[in-house]
Motif scaffolding. Sequence first.
Motif, PDB file in Angstrom:
ATOM      1  N   THR A  18      -3.762 -15.030   2.558  1.00  0.00           N
ATOM      2  CA  THR A  18      -2.865 -15.012   1.349  1.00  0.00           C
ATOM      3  C   THR A  18      -2.295 -13.551   1.688  1.00  0.00           C
ATOM      4  N   GLY A  19      -1.254 -13.520   0.977  1.00  0.00           N
ATOM      5  CA  GLY A  19      -0.358 -12.416   0.942  1.00  0.00           C
ATOM      6  C   GLY A  19       0.460 -12.182  -0.059  1.00  0.00           C
ATOM      7  N   GLU A  20       1.282 -11.153  -0.473  1.00  0.00           N
ATOM      8  CA  GLU A  20       2.012 -11.068  -1.335  1.00  0.00           C
ATOM      9  C   GLU A  20       3.239  -9.905  -1.047  1.00  0.00           C
ATOM     10  N   LEU A  21       4.500 -10.109  -1.025  1.00  0.00           N
ATOM     11  CA  LEU A  21       5.557  -9.124  -0.592  1.00  0.00           C
ATOM     12  C   LEU A  21       6.226  -8.585  -1.802  1.00  0.00           C
ATOM     13  N   LEU A  22       6.143  -7.371  -1.803  1.00  0.00           N
ATOM     14  CA  LEU A  22       6.542  -6.477  -3.141  1.00  0.00           C
ATOM     15  C   LEU A  22       7.754  -5.739  -2.767  1.00  0.00           C
ATOM     16  N   ASP A  23       8.828  -5.657  -3.623  1.00  0.00           N
ATOM     17  CA  ASP A  23      10.071  -5.120  -3.467  1.00  0.00           C
ATOM     18  C   ASP A  23       9.552  -3.360  -3.474  1.00  0.00           C
ATOM     19  N   ASP A  24       8.694  -2.987  -4.386  1.00  0.00           N
ATOM     20  CA  ASP A  24       8.297  -1.852  -4.494  1.00  0.00           C
ATOM     21  C   ASP A  24       6.842  -1.688  -4.765  1.00  0.00           C
ATOM     22  N   LEU A  25       6.049  -0.909  -4.449  1.00  0.00           N
ATOM     23  CA  LEU A  25       4.435  -0.492  -4.415  1.00  0.00           C
ATOM     24  C   LEU A  25       4.512   0.706  -5.507  1.00  0.00           C
ATOM     25  N   THR A  26       3.920   0.352  -6.725  1.00  0.00           N
ATOM     26  CA  THR A  26       3.657   1.568  -7.642  1.00  0.00           C
ATOM     27  C   THR A  26       2.431   1.976  -7.260  1.00  0.00           C
ATOM     28  N   ASP A  27       2.230   3.299  -7.951  1.00  0.00           N
ATOM     29  CA  ASP A  27       0.982   3.765  -7.635  1.00  0.00           C
ATOM     30  C   ASP A  27      -0.027   3.190  -8.297  1.00  0.00           C
ATOM     31  N   GLU A  31      -3.383   1.469  -6.497  1.00  0.00           N
ATOM     32  CA  GLU A  31      -4.787   2.152  -6.904  1.00  0.00           C
ATOM     33  C   GLU A  31      -5.684   0.968  -7.215  1.00  0.00           C
ATOM     34  N   PHE A  32      -4.954  -0.244  -7.897  1.00  0.00           N
ATOM     35  CA  PHE A  32      -5.518  -1.259  -8.135  1.00  0.00           C
ATOM     36  C   PHE A  32      -6.222  -2.111  -6.961  1.00  0.00           C
ATOM     37  N   ASP A  33      -5.358  -2.098  -5.969  1.00  0.00           N
ATOM     38  CA  ASP A  33      -5.525  -2.920  -4.748  1.00  0.00           C
ATOM     39  C   ASP A  33      -6.892  -2.238  -4.030  1.00  0.00           C
ATOM     40  N   LEU A  34      -6.308  -0.797  -4.113  1.00  0.00           N
ATOM     41  CA  LEU A  34      -7.778   0.011  -3.489  1.00  0.00           C
ATOM     42  C   LEU A  34      -9.075  -0.010  -4.142  1.00  0.00           C
ATOM     43  N   ASP A  65     -16.679   4.428   0.453  1.00  0.00           N
ATOM     44  CA  ASP A  65     -15.848   5.657  -0.386  1.00  0.00           C
ATOM     45  C   ASP A  65     -15.102   6.361   0.648  1.00  0.00           C
ATOM     46  N   SER A  66     -15.688   6.352   2.203  1.00  0.00           N
ATOM     47  CA  SER A  66     -14.956   6.924   3.071  1.00  0.00           C
ATOM     48  C   SER A  66     -13.605   6.356   3.456  1.00  0.00           C
ATOM     49  N   LEU A  67     -13.625   4.898   3.197  1.00  0.00           N
ATOM     50  CA  LEU A  67     -12.378   4.204   3.665  1.00  0.00           C
ATOM     51  C   LEU A  67     -11.455   4.595   2.554  1.00  0.00           C
ATOM     52  N   LEU A  68     -11.519   4.916   1.193  1.00  0.00           N
ATOM     53  CA  LEU A  68     -10.582   5.259   0.651  1.00  0.00           C
ATOM     54  C   LEU A  68     -10.194   6.645   0.895  1.00  0.00           C
TER      55      LEU A  68
END
Length: 243
Positions: A18-27, A31-34, A65-68
């Motif tokens: 699955t994937g989603e292409l966004l015109d703009d990635l807000t903070d 943060e939600f995706d992370l 945690d180290s991934l973030l």
Amino acid sequence: MFRRDAGLMAAYLVDAETGELLDDLTDHRREFDLELAHTNIAGDLMDLDASVGLPGQLDPIDLADSLLVRYENLWAELTRSDVFDPEDQYLIEKRIGRLNELGFDVEEMEITTVDNGKQVKMVPRVVEHWHHKRRLASLTGLQVQENQARRLLNSLNRYRIILSEQEGRDVPLPVAAYRWISEVFNPSVQIIPHDLKGGLDDAELFHEILEHRWYLSEERHQDVGMPYAAQSYVDNVLRQRHH
């Protein structure tokens, strides 16, 4: 998928569920995706730890945690802007080099005057295999290897910045490429005596001149310029190499 490229590994995404292409990635969205990724990765690592164990008594939560932390460091490197004094143009190439080492290409640079310096905003993009080679050939006609092309394109982009600053306008890339060939590349390699080339092609020699220029500029904490670097390369590198 991974493929070898001059001793390095190039990574390709060949499939995605699955994937989603966004015109703009807000903070907020980032943060939600992370947070979601952190939860999923931590859960998978805990399952793996419970079934077969993790090497070296690694903790699943600490790993997640180290991934973030690593992601945030990478994001900062890719998105931050730097401020350069006009005479410190060599720092632009240093910045581009760090991005290249991370696997990113600098396709665009937005130059904004800030007080007595220049604010250089770079937009890095991951590009396909042989992108640099084809891009350089289309702009200049030079047929070189991929890593050589990347370095030469960096030099071209850097020269375009200088031209844009001098002329007070955004110089089109094809125009900058024409002038770079005639004013930077050709003069640099043409001063090298044939008997000192040692079988190296012009692109490789130009690459070595760029390396020499970088070291000289680092030592002196200011850009020494291509004419000086090219002559110094002939006198202090090639002549010593063939002594």
